[in-house]
Write an enzyme that holds these catalytic residues in place. Sequence first.
Site, PDB file in Angstrom:
ATOM      1  N   LYS A 170       0.881  -1.162   0.000  1.00 47.41           N
ATOM      2  CA  LYS A 170       0.000   0.000   0.000  1.00 47.41           C
ATOM      3  C   LYS A 170       0.926   1.222   0.000  1.00 47.41           C
ATOM      4  O   LYS A 170       1.479   1.596   1.031  1.00 47.41           O
ATOM      5  CB  LYS A 170      -0.886  -0.010   1.257  1.00 47.41           C
ATOM      6  CG  LYS A 170      -2.182   0.794   1.144  1.00 47.41           C
ATOM      7  CD  LYS A 170      -2.032   2.241   0.778  1.00 47.41           C
ATOM      8  CE  LYS A 170      -1.672   3.145   1.941  1.00 47.41           C
ATOM      9  NZ  LYS A 170      -1.519   4.566   1.510  1.00 47.41           N
ATOM     10  N   GLY A 201      -4.482   3.326  -2.296  1.00 51.49           N
ATOM     11  CA  GLY A 201      -5.601   3.725  -1.445  1.00 51.49           C
ATOM     12  C   GLY A 201      -5.145   4.623  -0.327  1.00 51.49           C
ATOM     13  O   GLY A 201      -3.954   4.966  -0.217  1.00 51.49           O
ATOM     14  N   GLY A 207      -4.596   1.159   4.082  1.00 49.92           N
ATOM     15  CA  GLY A 207      -3.423   0.903   4.921  1.00 49.92           C
ATOM     16  C   GLY A 207      -3.812   0.186   6.201  1.00 49.92           C
ATOM     17  O   GLY A 207      -3.207  -0.816   6.592  1.00 49.92           O
ATOM     18  N   GLU A 245       9.873   1.971  10.468  1.00 45.66           N
ATOM     19  CA  GLU A 245      10.865   3.005  10.162  1.00 45.66           C
ATOM     20  C   GLU A 245      10.149   4.330  10.336  1.00 45.66           C
ATOM     21  O   GLU A 245       9.311   4.695   9.515  1.00 45.66           O
ATOM     22  CB  GLU A 245      11.358   2.876   8.715  1.00 45.66           C
ATOM     23  CG  GLU A 245      12.156   1.632   8.424  1.00 45.66           C
ATOM     24  CD  GLU A 245      13.535   1.659   9.056  1.00 45.66           C
ATOM     25  OE1 GLU A 245      14.013   2.742   9.451  1.00 45.66           O
ATOM     26  OE2 GLU A 245      14.123   0.576   9.182  1.00 45.66           O
ATOM     27  N   CYS A 279      13.817  11.380   6.390  1.00 52.03           N
ATOM     28  CA  CYS A 279      13.670  11.068   7.820  1.00 52.03           C
ATOM     29  C   CYS A 279      15.015  11.107   8.542  1.00 52.03           C
ATOM     30  O   CYS A 279      15.073  11.418   9.722  1.00 52.03           O
ATOM     31  CB  CYS A 279      12.988   9.731   8.004  1.00 52.03           C
ATOM     32  SG  CYS A 279      13.630   8.444   6.950  1.00 52.03           S
ATOM     33  N   GLU A 369       9.926  16.586  14.408  1.00 51.55           N
ATOM     34  CA  GLU A 369      10.315  16.402  13.016  1.00 51.55           C
ATOM     35  C   GLU A 369       9.502  17.361  12.147  1.00 51.55           C
ATOM     36  O   GLU A 369       8.284  17.307  12.151  1.00 51.55           O
ATOM     37  CB  GLU A 369      10.050  14.949  12.595  1.00 51.55           C
ATOM     38  CG  GLU A 369      10.520  14.653  11.195  1.00 51.55           C
ATOM     39  CD  GLU A 369      10.403  13.179  10.841  1.00 51.55           C
ATOM     40  OE1 GLU A 369       9.312  12.607  11.031  1.00 51.55           O
ATOM     41  OE2 GLU A 369      11.394  12.605  10.369  1.00 51.55           O
TER      42      GLU A 369
HETATM   43  P1  NAP Z   1       1.977   8.742   7.289  1.00 51.82           P
HETATM   44  O1  NAP Z   1       0.581   9.195   7.361  1.00 51.82           O
HETATM   45  O2  NAP Z   1       2.551   8.025   8.443  1.00 51.82           O
HETATM   46  O3  NAP Z   1       2.122   7.888   5.956  1.00 51.82           O
HETATM   47  C1  NAP Z   1       2.934   6.755   5.731  1.00 51.82           C
HETATM   48  C2  NAP Z   1       2.126   5.659   5.081  1.00 51.82           C
HETATM   49  O4  NAP Z   1       1.179   5.135   6.012  1.00 51.82           O
HETATM   50  C3  NAP Z   1       1.303   6.125   3.878  1.00 51.82           C
HETATM   51  O5  NAP Z   1       1.187   5.086   2.935  1.00 51.82           O
HETATM   52  C4  NAP Z   1      -0.040   6.390   4.528  1.00 51.82           C
HETATM   53  O6  NAP Z   1      -1.108   6.448   3.648  1.00 51.82           O
HETATM   54  C5  NAP Z   1      -0.136   5.236   5.482  1.00 51.82           C
HETATM   55  N1  NAP Z   1      -1.085   5.417   6.578  1.00 51.82           N
HETATM   56  C6  NAP Z   1      -1.590   6.571   7.071  1.00 51.82           C
HETATM   57  N2  NAP Z   1      -2.454   6.322   8.068  1.00 51.82           N
HETATM   58  C7  NAP Z   1      -2.495   4.974   8.226  1.00 51.82           C
HETATM   59  C8  NAP Z   1      -3.203   4.103   9.097  1.00 51.82           C
HETATM   60  N3  NAP Z   1      -4.042   4.553  10.019  1.00 51.82           N
HETATM   61  N4  NAP Z   1      -3.004   2.767   8.986  1.00 51.82           N
HETATM   62  C9  NAP Z   1      -2.151   2.287   8.055  1.00 51.82           C
HETATM   63  N5  NAP Z   1      -1.468   3.065   7.197  1.00 51.82           N
HETATM   64  C10 NAP Z   1      -1.628   4.397   7.279  1.00 51.82           C
HETATM   65  O7  NAP Z   1       2.901   9.954   6.974  1.00 51.82           O
HETATM   66  P2  NAP Z   1       2.492  11.212   6.089  1.00 51.82           P
HETATM   67  O8  NAP Z   1       1.126  11.686   6.406  1.00 51.82           O
HETATM   68  O9  NAP Z   1       2.743  10.890   4.682  1.00 51.82           O
HETATM   69  O10 NAP Z   1       3.552  12.241   6.614  1.00 51.82           O
HETATM   70  C11 NAP Z   1       3.401  12.809   7.897  1.00 51.82           C
HETATM   71  C12 NAP Z   1       4.711  12.885   8.607  1.00 51.82           C
HETATM   72  O11 NAP Z   1       5.329  11.599   8.682  1.00 51.82           O
HETATM   73  C13 NAP Z   1       5.785  13.705   7.936  1.00 51.82           C
HETATM   74  O12 NAP Z   1       5.654  15.055   8.128  1.00 51.82           O
HETATM   75  C14 NAP Z   1       7.021  13.136   8.548  1.00 51.82           C
HETATM   76  O13 NAP Z   1       7.259  13.679   9.798  1.00 51.82           O
HETATM   77  C15 NAP Z   1       6.718  11.700   8.697  1.00 51.82           C
HETATM   78  N6  NAP Z   1       7.286  10.886   7.614  1.00 51.82           N
HETATM   79  C16 NAP Z   1       8.348  10.113   7.896  1.00 51.82           C
HETATM   80  C17 NAP Z   1       8.907   9.347   6.888  1.00 51.82           C
HETATM   81  C18 NAP Z   1      10.067   8.470   7.134  1.00 51.82           C
HETATM   82  O14 NAP Z   1      10.706   8.041   6.180  1.00 51.82           O
HETATM   83  N7  NAP Z   1      10.384   8.126   8.364  1.00 51.82           N
HETATM   84  C19 NAP Z   1       8.386   9.384   5.610  1.00 51.82           C
HETATM   85  C20 NAP Z   1       7.271  10.172   5.355  1.00 51.82           C
HETATM   86  C21 NAP Z   1       6.732  10.900   6.378  1.00 51.82           C
HETATM   87  P3  NAP Z   1      -1.496   7.902   3.027  1.00 51.82           P
HETATM   88  O15 NAP Z   1      -0.449   8.203   2.049  1.00 51.82           O
HETATM   89  O16 NAP Z   1      -2.827   7.695   2.421  1.00 51.82           O
HETATM   90  O17 NAP Z   1      -1.529   8.865   4.182  1.00 51.82           O
END
Ligand code: NAP
Length: 462
Positions: A170, A201, A207, A245, A279, A369
């Site tokens: 996903k 999705g 997810g 991660e 990250c 972050e």
């Molecule tokens: P995120 O919401 O944690 O997204 C990561 C992945 O998880 C995406 O595929 C996301 O789908 C999915 N996801 C979101 N809610 C979920 C749930 N309840 N259950 C299962 N999967 C779920 O991160 P983001 O919104 O893209 O970014 C927010 C913050 O995360 C950033 O500002 C940053 O601080 C951090 N981040 C960290 C990394 C890293 O490499 N460590 C990478 C990206 C972001 P959707 O795309 O549909 O939301």
Amino acid sequence: MKAHDGMYIDGAWRPAVGADTIEVVNPVDEQVIGRVPAGTAEDVDIAVRAARAALPGWAATPPAERAARLTALRDVLVARKDEIAETVTAELGAPLPFSQMVHAGVPIAVAGSYAELAATHAFEEKVGNSTVYQEPVGVVGAITPWNYPLHQIVAKVAPALAAGCTVVLKPAEDTPLTAQLFAEAVAEAGVPAGVFNLVTGLGPVAGQALAEHPNVDLVSFTGSTAVGKRIGATAGAAIKRVALELGGKSANVVLPSADLAKAVSVGVANVMSNSGQTCSAWTRMLVHTARYDEAVELAAAAAAKYGDRIGPVVNAKQQARVRGYIEKGVAEGARIVAGGPESPRDQGYFVSPTVFADVTPDMTIAQEEIFGPVLSIIRYEDEADALRIANGTVYGLAGAVWAGDEAEAIAFARRLDTGQVDINGGRFNPVAPFGGYKQSGVGRELGSHGLSEYLQTKSLQF
Ligand code: NAP
Ligand code: MG
């Protein structure tokens, strides 16, 4: 590339169960460049069934044959490198040269490394009177973010396939086209039907359904700490393997003996690269009080030079979030020496490369972050102070240490509570274990350590 209107499941592009779609937006000009299906729990279930059905065959496939498929996958990624770079640029907004070098280049190296590991790893060893077999964990649910869209996918799917696992992916809603391109590459590489499946999705829908699915044996997640905590809790309740991660707030520690100009210029480049959406970025620069003003001046000049060359952040929400952090920094008393909260352009999700001086370790911008092109420069009095500040966040993903003498830098790095440290500008190593201490995560990716995450052991005694 042209968006597929289906999902890649069981070796074919098939329509989603529902009719909802996700719009893919180019963050440079805010135009819609494609639409992909918004998968539901039903789509996830169909994909998990396909992965489960394909598991026995793939797990029993000799490692040499799995290696051959991964080599073929790497070759397809090489052949389609330009298309990959253009797709990442279109949906993430990264400047094309960066997409070519990093977004397309790194996954090729990682896929190649797992082709080699699949062929050479000892899946069987003798321990006393036992033979220990390393067997695939099973069906993997991979959930990836948008910041390095292809790298994040390959860093999970390649070791999973090398181990003999099957996968349901996903990807992030912001970058599904890169994921579709990857699925095409998997098909072209001759990976059998059902071994890799893609469900596009939304996180809280597709997810979550994937993370909660009882027929998924391991959930590998990269993204925010907030979502990671929920996924870890869900997996824990089901006694399911999980790899997380998560975020970081890494320190770039410039010791008094360091080449200051080099440490600052590499440090600024590290934070501004990919518009700060990394990250492991060294978003806190720690400088001794005697050289603080000089470092601030150098960093401000280096950031100002970036000007327009930096790409946008991924979407309007991230842009607002990053600008909110910059305003918070000002409100808490930090001093802007480059950039600022105003958007540098009328269109697109751009944020100015921003540098803060007079940041204290307890400020929000020094603790949370930001995930944007924002650097905080923090003053320290002595080495003990530097260590306390460097280790003083909930995170521990990466970091850097600079010193005149390598041994001095190593000694300091060994005291950092973090998973990776670059010494005097050490190069990225695609087979070095990558992952976090503390709240930066659980488990490791890349190289043989990354492969181990997808294996479980069975001991036979004789
Ligand atoms: P995120 O919401 O944690 O997204 C990561 C992945 O998880 C995406 O595929 C996301 O789908 C999915 N996801 C979101 N809610 C979920 C749930 N309840 N259950 C299962 N999967 C779920 O991160 P983001 O919104 O893209 O970014 C927010 C913050 O995360 C950033 O500002 C940053 O601080 C951090 N981040 C960290 C990394 C890293 O490499 N460590 C990478 C990206 C972001 P959707 O795309 O549909 O939301
Ligand atoms: Mg999200």
